[in-house]
Structure formats: C-alpha cells, structure tokens
Design an enzyme around this catalytic site. Structure first.
Site, PDB file in Angstrom:
ATOM      1  N   TRP A   1       0.854  -1.211   0.000  1.00 34.85           N
ATOM      2  CA  TRP A   1       0.000   0.000   0.000  1.00 34.85           C
ATOM      3  C   TRP A   1       0.883   1.253   0.000  1.00 34.85           C
ATOM      4  CZ3 TRP A   1      -4.815   1.291  -1.040  1.00 34.85           C
ATOM      5  CH2 TRP A   1      -5.836   0.367  -0.884  1.00 34.85           C
TER       6      TRP A   1
ATOM      7  N   TRP B   1     -18.378  21.797   1.118  1.00 37.20           N
ATOM      8  CA  TRP B   1     -17.878  21.487   2.462  1.00 37.20           C
ATOM      9  C   TRP B   1     -18.414  22.476   3.480  1.00 37.20           C
ATOM     10  CZ3 TRP B   1     -16.042  16.857   2.141  1.00 37.20           C
ATOM     11  CH2 TRP B   1     -15.297  16.444   1.026  1.00 37.20           C
TER      12      TRP B   1
ATOM     13  N   ASN C   1      -3.593   2.703  12.713  1.00 38.30           N
ATOM     14  CA  ASN C   1      -4.178   2.796  11.370  1.00 38.30           C
ATOM     15  C   ASN C   1      -5.709   2.744  11.373  1.00 38.30           C
ATOM     16  OD1 ASN C   1      -4.034   2.795   8.397  1.00 38.30           O
ATOM     17  ND2 ASN C   1      -4.878   0.740   8.633  1.00 38.30           N
TER      18      ASN C   1
ATOM     19  N   TRP D   1      -6.131   9.902   3.369  1.00 44.41           N
ATOM     20  CA  TRP D   1      -7.232  10.884   3.441  1.00 44.41           C
ATOM     21  C   TRP D   1      -8.154  10.777   2.240  1.00 44.41           C
ATOM     22  CZ3 TRP D   1      -9.477  13.493   7.172  1.00 44.41           C
ATOM     23  CH2 TRP D   1      -8.803  13.548   8.387  1.00 44.41           C
TER      24      TRP D   1
END
Ligand SMILES: Cc1cc2nc3c(=O)[nH]c(=O)nc-3n(C[C@H](O)[C@H](O)[C@H](O)COP(=O)(O)OP(=O)(O)OC[C@H]3O[C@@H](n4cnc5c(N)ncnc54)[C@H](O)[C@@H]3O)c2cc1C
Length: 481
Positions: free
Chosen positions: A281, A310, A345, A386
């Site tokens: 990853w 947003w 994580n 993110w």
C-alpha cells in the site's frame, strides 16, 4: 583525487543506501556527505515539530556512523528548496566535486528542486540518482497497456509477481575509507523550527530501527493479521516514523520478512503476507504521486468531488482536533496523536471518516492537521489515506460507505481498553455505556466532564450523502466527473 558528494535527504542511513554505496565504489575518491535543512519549506509542508526533532536526532546518529567510515557529514540550514539549490551548487564548486549522488524523492516540490539543481550545475558535476524508499521503482509496475494501476489489488498482484523475480538484495554499508576525509566542523545546530521531543518510544538511529524490525518479525508477525486492527494492542510494527525519514528502507523490511518467512508470497492468509500487503500500500501511494503529481498539490483524484459543498465551521474542526467530539473512539484517537505523534491505522480511518463524513469538513483540513502532528508524516501515505477515507481518491471507499463511529468503537475497542487509556474522564463509565457516555444515567446532575456528541451521526450521514450526490450530479452535468 576525485571528490564524490552524497546528498542525503529522506535516506538517513548507511545500510542499504544506494546513493552512498555508489559514491563509495571508487576506493580512491574522497567521499563527503551533505544534509541541508530547510525549515521554511518544512513549514509549508506542515511538517510536525516532533518529526523535525526526530530527524535531528537521526542526523546526529547518522553523522556518527558516517564518521566511523571516514565520511564527514556537512550540514547546512537555509530557508527553502530554492536556497538549498543555490547553496549546494556553490558547495559543489568549493569542494571541487566531480559527482553528486542522491536517492530520488518522489514528491512534486522535491522533484522540481532536483531538476533545478541539475540545471544550476549545468553538466559541471555528474548527477546520479537512484530509486529508494520503495520496494519497486515508480513506473516499473504497469498495466497491460503501460498505464498506472488505479486499483490496489491488481497493483498488489503485479508487485508480488515482480518481487518474486526481482533482485531485492540490500546494498551493504560502505567500508571505512582508505583515505578518510577530515571531519566536518559544521555543528548540528538545532533547526530553526518549533521543538517537540519525539518521546522515548522513538530511539534514534538505524540500529534502533533494525532491532525493532527484527523483534517485530520474530515476536509479533504471527499475530499481525488478527491483532493489527485492535488499537489497545501493541500489535503493529511502529516502524512508520523510521520509514518516513529513510532511517530504514522498505527493502530492508522485505529482506528481513522473507528471511524469517521464506514462503511469505505463497501464504496469503499469514501475518507476514498481511504485513507485506501494507508495505505494498505504501508503494502504491508513492507510485500514484509520480503518475499523478496533482495529488501532491492536494487535488482530488476523482474530479466531481471538487464540487462537494464542504462545511466551514471552525468550532467543529477545533473539537475534532482537540478530541472533544463526544464520540469516545474519535476523541481517544485524536488525543493519542496529539500526545504521541502516532495514531493506529484503524483509528486514522475512523477519525478521517468522522471529519469528512460526519462533520462534512474538507478532507484537506484533516490531511494538513495530521501532517502537522504525525511523527511519521509522509505526503504520499497521508494523502492516500485521506483521499481513501474521503472517497475522493483512487480505489477509495465509495462515498456512500460511512463509518458509524459508535459501532466502530464497539467493534474494535469492545471493552474500552484503548478509550479508557486516553480519556480518563470516562474512567467511571461502565462498559455498556462507554461508547455512548451521554446516555449513562449514572453521570449525575453535573453530568460528565465530557462533551455530548457534537453532531447526530444519523442526520449527519444523510446530509453527507446528499452533499456528495449533489456534487456528483453537478460534476457529471459539467463534464468534470
Ligand atoms: C487518514 C490516514 C492518514 C495516514 N497518514 C500516514 C502518514 O502520514 N504516514 C504513514 O507512514 N502512514 C500513514 N497512514 C498509513 C498507516 O496508518 C500508517 O502507516 C501505520 O499506522 C503506521 O503504523 P505501523 O508502522 O505500526 O504500521 P504497520 O501496520 O506495522 O505497517 C508497516 C508499514 O507499512 C506502511 N503502511 C501501513 N499501512 C499503510 C497504509 N494504509 N498506507 C500506506 N502505508 C502503510 C507503513 O510504512 C508502516 O510502517 C495513514 C492512514 C490513514 C488512513
């Protein structure tokens, strides 16, 4: 006598350092190493003070290790990358350098800096760059029609095939020079940067990193697959801070792993394979920023997500940052990061999802805040994480998949061991109410010294779904889908 200069950047180690190794191949050359601190640039990149302090500690350890090999480490501090280019071009001239060796960095500004340096040197000094900080070089793992994979699993499978064939040998640390260069007189002055000690959990130097890698492989790897999702357990390697600064290389991780578990590539249900999957990853996100440099400029991978309206609410953002949302698993996680510079994580996924999908705050606010706090801050992994959580990235969670923070808490910290560690104000709350302390009848008239939930998850979820759906429709109708 020839002079070889090694420019150290995100590769603070002497073992398995391809640039250092290549610079030392000519036994007669004088070899010098140089490190240039650029605090103003780091400010722009939101580097956490804890990470800067860890970097300085590792630099001191590296200087000592290089001195033992007869290689002086020269040190300079200047504001930003463009100043570093001007200084280094001058330094090459003043030292009569014939060749400059460095390991590539893959981020956009770093690549632009390296191109500017090559131009400034104008062929007077030979520049030699090496792939490093990845298992496989970006660009070497390609789809059938030579593109970059946009989905992780086929990328992972292609990596596994390559790893089975590739020469993954680490290069050794250089031997002591026959003609050691005189020691550098540059003091390792503290950076012109806010200081925050890394903490005892992070001893500096590659010996510490290698010893942690060995211990993890021998003592924790077997349980990694099952235990890695439980934040109250110390079940992951905690090597990310070393990998981010290059105190340890992914090749060293792979070599140690495959020595301890020679059949790692064949046993997809083993802890060793699961850990390798995480390293892949890491590679995936690095390969992506090379193929899509706009990611380094914080652009979403999926175009229509640019249209999400947003919510800009400083109070909600501050509550999330400080760990005062009223959702215990979110708050405990944020306090873990604020106090130690590291977050588990699973909790990074939960807290990121909460910011974006419960508070509908732009994921870039979270990306920035994480960078400013994490001791393992890494542009590619952080951006990838993110964008995954915000459903704006490649191979992300689909936008309609929204974590419920209460059920996530129950599932991954059932008895509240992790929550109680970071939220002492909930010590008296019984297990049954720990994940929804505002419902505890025993809180008394004064209530708990803990906030009520700042949003209702159910209605926040509906608002978010509507905002993403509207953005998608707008994107599709304007052709930015
Ligand atoms: C929102 C978000 C932000 C993140 N920001 C960062 C960051 O700034 N820096 C960073 O190194 N990791 C980041 N990660 C990935 C991951 O959370 C950390 O690498 C991991 O928690 C580090 O702990 P460890 O060393 O014990 O990991 P282990 O479980 O032991 O994994 C071994 C190594 O694999 C790499 N790795 C593991 N998981 C991932 C992943 N999902 N993506 C990329 N690499 C991974 C790390 O280098 C890690 O050290 C982020 C994840 C999310 C969801």
């Amino acid at each position: 006598m020839k002079t070889h200069l090694v420019w150290l950047r995100a590769d603070l180690r002497i073992h398995d350092n391809p640039a250092l190794y290549a610079a030392c191949q000519d036994p007669d050359a004088r070899v010098l190493a140089v490190y240039i601190a650029t605090p103003e640039q780091w400010r722009r990149h939101e580097m956490a003070p804890r990470q800067a302090a860890f970097l300085l500690d590792n630099l001191a350890a590296l200087r000592h290790a290089l001195a033992g090999r007869g290689i002086p480490l020269h040190y300079h501090q200047c504001p930003d990358f463009s100043d570093s280019v001007a200084w280094l071009a001058d330094f090459c001239r003043s030292q009569g350098a014939d060749a400059l060796f460095y390991n590539y960095q893959y981020e956009f500004n770093e690549r632009r800096r390296d191109r500017a340096l090559e131009q400034a040197l104008d062929g007077r000094v030979t520049c030699q760059g090496f792939d490093d900080g990845v298992l496989l070089p970006p660009g070497s793992v390609r789809t059938g029609d030579s593109g970059m994979y946009k989905v992780f699993t086929p990328f992972r499978n292609a990596c596994l095939r390559k790893l089975a064939e590739a020469d993954m040998q680490c290069v050794p640390a250089p031997a002591r020079r026959v003609n050691p260069a005189p020691e550098s007189r540059d003091g390792l002055a503290p950076f012109d940067y806010p200081r925050q000690a890394p903490g005892e959990e992070y001893p500096a130097g590659e010996d510490a990193a290698l010893s942690r890698l060995r211990t993890f492989c021998h003592q924790q790897m077997q349980d990694y697959r099952k235990a890695r999702d439980i934040p109250s357990l110390d079940a992951t390697s905690r090597l990310s801070a070393y990998l981010a600064l290059g105190v340890l290389s992914p090749r060293q991780c792979y070599n140690r792993l495959s020595r301890a578990y020679p059949l790692v590539l064949e046993h997809a249900d083993s802890g060793a394979f699961t850990w390798l999957n995480e390293l892949i990853w890491r590679d995936f996100y690095r390969h992506l920023i090379v193929s899509y440099p706009a990611l380094c400029r914080h652009q979403p991978f999926i175009g229509w997500t640019r249209h999400v309206a947003w919510c800009r609410d400083e109070n909600l953002l501050a509550a999330w940052q400080l760990g005062k949302t009223g959702y215990p698993i979110v708050d405990a996680a944020m306090r873990q990061m604020n106090q130690t510079g590291w977050m588990h994580n699973r909790l990074r996924m939960i807290t990121a999802s909460f910011l974006v999908k419960d508070l509908l705050i732009d994921w870039r606010e979270g990306e920035r805040y994480f960078m400013s706090r994490l001791i393992d801050g890494d542009l590619a992994a952080n951006n990838g994480g993110w964008q995954w959580a915000a459903s704006t990235g490649t191979d992300s969670a689909p936008y309609f998949r929204i974590f419920n923070p209460t059920t996530q808490g129950r599932r991954f910290d059932e008895r509240g061991e992790f929550i109680r560690r970071w939220l002492p104000e909930l010590a008296a709350v019984p297990d049954t109410y720990l994940h929804e302390p505002h419902l505890w009848p025993g809180a008394g008239e004064d209530g708990l010294d803990y906030p009520r939930p700042i949003v209702d998850h159910g209605s926040a979820r509906q608002t978010t779904l509507a905002a993403y759906k509207a953005a998608k429709d707008r994107g599709l109708s304007s052709g930015t889908g």
